[in-house]
Design a protein around this motif. Sequence first.
Motif, mmCIF file in Angstrom:
data_model
loop_
_atom_site.group_PDB
_atom_site.id
_atom_site.type_symbol
_atom_site.label_atom_id
_atom_site.label_comp_id
_atom_site.label_asym_id
_atom_site.label_seq_id
_atom_site.Cartn_x
_atom_site.Cartn_y
_atom_site.Cartn_z
ATOM 1 N N MET A 54 -12.047 -19.478 14.633
ATOM 2 C CA MET A 54 -10.854 -18.640 14.746
ATOM 3 C C MET A 54 -10.171 -18.528 13.389
ATOM 4 O O MET A 54 -9.754 -17.456 12.960
ATOM 5 N N MET A 55 -10.105 -19.697 12.731
ATOM 6 C CA MET A 55 -9.403 -19.705 11.458
ATOM 7 C C MET A 55 -10.140 -18.885 10.404
ATOM 8 O O MET A 55 -9.545 -18.096 9.677
ATOM 9 N N ALA A 56 -11.450 -19.077 10.350
ATOM 10 C CA ALA A 56 -12.240 -18.322 9.373
ATOM 11 C C ALA A 56 -12.089 -16.825 9.627
ATOM 12 O O ALA A 56 -11.989 -16.020 8.697
ATOM 13 N N GLY A 57 -12.031 -16.451 10.902
ATOM 14 C CA GLY A 57 -11.846 -15.043 11.251
ATOM 15 C C GLY A 57 -10.522 -14.518 10.719
ATOM 16 O O GLY A 57 -10.447 -13.427 10.139
ATOM 17 N N LEU A 58 -9.472 -15.305 10.878
ATOM 18 C CA LEU A 58 -8.148 -14.881 10.415
ATOM 19 C C LEU A 58 -8.101 -14.819 8.887
ATOM 20 O O LEU A 58 -7.515 -13.897 8.307
ATOM 21 N N VAL A 59 -8.737 -15.802 8.234
ATOM 22 C CA VAL A 59 -8.787 -15.795 6.772
ATOM 23 C C VAL A 59 -9.513 -14.535 6.298
ATOM 24 O O VAL A 59 -9.075 -13.837 5.382
ATOM 25 N N TRP A 60 -10.611 -14.225 6.978
ATOM 26 C CA TRP A 60 -11.396 -13.033 6.638
ATOM 27 C C TRP A 60 -10.550 -11.767 6.796
ATOM 28 O O TRP A 60 -10.555 -10.888 5.946
ATOM 29 N N TYR A 61 -9.779 -11.735 7.864
ATOM 30 C CA TYR A 61 -8.969 -10.558 8.143
ATOM 31 C C TYR A 61 -7.926 -10.346 7.046
ATOM 32 O O TYR A 61 -7.780 -9.244 6.514
ATOM 33 N N LEU A 72 -9.538 -9.258 3.880
ATOM 34 C CA LEU A 72 -9.990 -7.871 3.953
ATOM 35 C C LEU A 72 -8.861 -6.909 3.605
ATOM 36 O O LEU A 72 -9.055 -5.936 2.867
ATOM 37 N N VAL A 73 -7.665 -7.196 4.122
ATOM 38 C CA VAL A 73 -6.527 -6.323 3.836
ATOM 39 C C VAL A 73 -6.193 -6.371 2.342
ATOM 40 O O VAL A 73 -5.947 -5.336 1.713
ATOM 41 N N VAL A 74 -6.245 -7.570 1.766
ATOM 42 C CA VAL A 74 -6.011 -7.689 0.327
ATOM 43 C C VAL A 74 -7.054 -6.855 -0.430
ATOM 44 O O VAL A 74 -6.731 -6.130 -1.371
ATOM 45 N N ALA A 75 -8.303 -6.930 0.010
ATOM 46 C CA ALA A 75 -9.387 -6.198 -0.655
ATOM 47 C C ALA A 75 -9.155 -4.690 -0.601
ATOM 48 O O ALA A 75 -9.307 -3.983 -1.597
ATOM 49 N N VAL A 76 -8.754 -4.200 0.568
ATOM 50 C CA VAL A 76 -8.530 -2.762 0.724
ATOM 51 C C VAL A 76 -7.387 -2.303 -0.181
ATOM 52 O O VAL A 76 -7.478 -1.273 -0.851
ATOM 53 N N LEU A 77 -6.321 -3.111 -0.219
ATOM 54 C CA LEU A 77 -5.189 -2.738 -1.068
ATOM 55 C C LEU A 77 -5.575 -2.808 -2.544
ATOM 56 O O LEU A 77 -5.148 -1.974 -3.352
ATOM 57 N N ALA A 78 -6.417 -3.783 -2.903
ATOM 58 C CA ALA A 78 -6.888 -3.871 -4.292
ATOM 59 C C ALA A 78 -7.694 -2.630 -4.645
ATOM 60 O O ALA A 78 -7.577 -2.078 -5.746
ATOM 61 N N LEU A 79 -8.495 -2.172 -3.701
ATOM 62 C CA LEU A 79 -9.291 -0.957 -3.926
ATOM 63 C C LEU A 79 -8.365 0.236 -4.151
ATOM 64 O O LEU A 79 -8.570 1.040 -5.068
ATOM 65 N N MET A 80 -7.321 0.334 -3.325
ATOM 66 C CA MET A 80 -6.373 1.440 -3.466
ATOM 67 C C MET A 80 -5.713 1.395 -4.847
ATOM 68 O O MET A 80 -5.646 2.409 -5.543
ATOM 69 N N VAL A 81 -5.245 0.214 -5.228
ATOM 70 C CA VAL A 81 -4.563 0.089 -6.520
ATOM 71 C C VAL A 81 -5.528 0.435 -7.658
ATOM 72 O O VAL A 81 -5.152 1.082 -8.637
ATOM 73 N N ALA A 85 -2.801 -4.538 9.561
ATOM 74 C CA ALA A 85 -3.680 -3.416 9.890
ATOM 75 C C ALA A 85 -3.075 -2.112 9.386
ATOM 76 O O ALA A 85 -3.777 -1.273 8.809
ATOM 77 N N ILE A 86 -1.760 -1.954 9.573
ATOM 78 C CA ILE A 86 -1.110 -0.716 9.130
ATOM 79 C C ILE A 86 -1.187 -0.593 7.608
ATOM 80 O O ILE A 86 -1.545 0.465 7.073
ATOM 81 N N LEU A 112 -18.575 -6.581 2.232
ATOM 82 C CA LEU A 112 -19.685 -7.527 2.206
ATOM 83 C C LEU A 112 -19.339 -8.757 1.368
ATOM 84 O O LEU A 112 -19.533 -9.900 1.783
ATOM 85 N N TYR A 113 -18.794 -8.524 0.180
ATOM 86 C CA TYR A 113 -18.489 -9.636 -0.705
ATOM 87 C C TYR A 113 -17.294 -10.451 -0.222
ATOM 88 O O TYR A 113 -17.242 -11.658 -0.437
ATOM 89 N N VAL A 114 -16.332 -9.776 0.428
ATOM 90 C CA VAL A 114 -15.203 -10.515 1.002
ATOM 91 C C VAL A 114 -15.733 -11.485 2.055
ATOM 92 O O VAL A 114 -15.393 -12.672 2.063
ATOM 93 N N SER A 115 -16.604 -10.987 2.923
ATOM 94 C CA SER A 115 -17.168 -11.839 3.960
ATOM 95 C C SER A 115 -17.923 -12.997 3.331
ATOM 96 O O SER A 115 -17.785 -14.153 3.736
ATOM 97 N N LEU A 116 -18.715 -12.664 2.321
ATOM 98 C CA LEU A 116 -19.508 -13.680 1.639
ATOM 99 C C LEU A 116 -18.611 -14.738 1.003
ATOM 100 O O LEU A 116 -18.893 -15.937 1.069
ATOM 101 N N THR A 117 -17.498 -14.282 0.421
ATOM 102 C CA THR A 117 -16.575 -15.225 -0.224
ATOM 103 C C THR A 117 -16.020 -16.215 0.794
ATOM 104 O O THR A 117 -16.000 -17.421 0.544
ATOM 105 N N VAL A 118 -15.595 -15.688 1.953
ATOM 106 C CA VAL A 118 -15.025 -16.576 2.972
ATOM 107 C C VAL A 118 -16.085 -17.562 3.451
ATOM 108 O O VAL A 118 -15.848 -18.776 3.530
#
Lengths: 328, 317
Positions: free
Chosen positions: A220-227, A230-239, A307-308, A163-169
């Motif tokens: 399109m660009m905002a979508g790619l930035v969001w994507y 999102l991956v950075v966010a997921v990896l941050a959560l893992m770390v 994605a992987i 939610l916050y990642v989307s909001l940030t973008v």
Amino acid sequence: MHKLLPLIQNETLKIWKKRRFYVIIAILLALIPIFTYAELKVAQNNADKFTDWRSQVLQRMTDIENTLSSDRIPEEWKRSRRVLLGQLQYYLDHDVDPSAPNAVTFTRGFLSNSVTLFIPLLILALGSDLISGERTSGTIKLLLTRPVRRWKVLLSKLCALVLYVSLTVVVTALLCYGISGLVFGYEGWGLPIFTGFRMTRDTIDSSQAHAVPQWQYMLMMAGLVWYSALVVAVLALMVSVLIRSTAASMLTMMATVIAGTILSNMSSSWTSAKYLFAVNLNLTGYLDGSPPPIDGMSLSFSLVVLAIWGIVGLIVAFGVFTKQDILN
Amino acid sequence: MMEAVLTVHRLHKKIKGRTIIEEVSFDVREGEIFGFLGPNGSGKTTTIRMLVGLVKPTSGEVRISGHDVAKHPEQALRHVGCIVENPEVYTYLTGWDNLAFSARMLDDVAEERIREVARIVQLDDRIQHKVKTYSLGMRQRLGIAQALLGRPKLLILDEPTNGLDPKGIKELREFVRRLAAGGLSVLISSHLLSEIQLLCDRVAIISEGRVIAEGSVEELVEKAGSYVLWQLDRPDVGRELLEASGQVKFVTEVEHRLDEAVLASLPGAIVTSMPKELVAPMIDLLVQQNVGVRAALPIAPTLEELFLGMTEGERHA
């Protein structure tokens, strides 16, 4: 699902009350005017050098028409020239100076320049302490001694983070548009933008190139930035699950992201580096036709690699979080 | 026999090949205050963490109201409120937000219940303030409010008196008694033996990861001998008279484990171990022989003595 919604509400509330998001907005509010000013200076320089933009555009169009009538030019080349011609014609018809900045162009530029470093850093400020912060303050005990399964606790955190990642973008784009528009005007949604290039290390294949209206390009660009955010966010959560200290987990992720930008700037002959996640963050580069950092990378390649990484990150985060002992 | 709210059965925990907890078993019954006693590093906190699902046991099981904590945490933990070590609350939220936060992690806790627990712990006037501004005692009370929110059957307090001032400790004690009187079972861990003795019905003593004794506080106290302290005008004569009775044993400073504060208030006191019914006749005798009795003070053993006796026995064995 049973109880998930109130849990997400809890996590969203916590991030909000920690005032992290306020900081992000404050940073944007401070930075965007600076970049707007810089852009304004560039535009003023251009205006001084080229007094009549119309004659310039007409000159370019004549050049292109000449090449189109030539037989020695291959057909694929001609196709992209025609697209470019159409774009220039649009500028004339609509009385738009292509080199004059507007709010939409500025937003586009800002987003595409911030995708590799600036947005990831904002995301890390939100995501790096989600678990490690609770461990540092001891409130993790509060979370995990309630009648809620651990995977639900983590899932609720993930949802709040998304939610916050989307909001940030979205907020970044809106602030860019809002602030730069004060100076440049809020026009420019319909401007045609070239996209559809296919790139290799040495050549750019523009046979598929076509113009899309700038608003569509922006989406399109905002979508790619969001994507990629999102991956950075997921990896941050893992770390933050793996590393107990907030400072250490933030530092780890920052170092990784920065290393990624450095690696992609070195014209790397180390081709397997293209499988690193941080090298693939610059998704918007594929849209505007800038050459990929490493040979063999394409938009779909980067999307899949990211994605992987994201999926593996989630598996590790959930696997560890649901099993680990909270000993201190 | 009252029903057990908490059953701990043969709990083991190994961390990195080292056995931390071994064969720990005990029950907590309905409405009782149960003391869980052991020095720091004895495995007390690890055990408590296993009770509430923070640490997974290597083997053995914990049942709360019949539900296995490891297998069905959602059912089991519904009946537990706990504070593990410090009262952990979100300092950047208000007291009310903290309670509402916890309420959302439970089932059907109405807003009225939040108001009610805030009143129970006497925080209602400060509940809209940020926790940052609370004193430690207030945070403790907020922690308890949070634990009570879901109307648990069992309240687990890990070292609840840590960092509290004497007044706070006294208030906490009264508060816990009141809760238990209302039918709540309370498990309190402590390394302070006086604390447990003052508050608990039954107690389990843990040392080096094993429960070395479990029983009612009286039972355990009876096992340890009690002392009678004598403060006499003419100690030499008095000592002879006491010895002559044949039933009085003198205890040297090395042997007894009395609190130094007690001895300091009775300088020169003779420490004896003797039957209680002999105290009155001995006083008569001493007075007849012109030995002034300034004080004759029976002292019940503290759990500390009990504990030391037991652990020493273990070490010798």
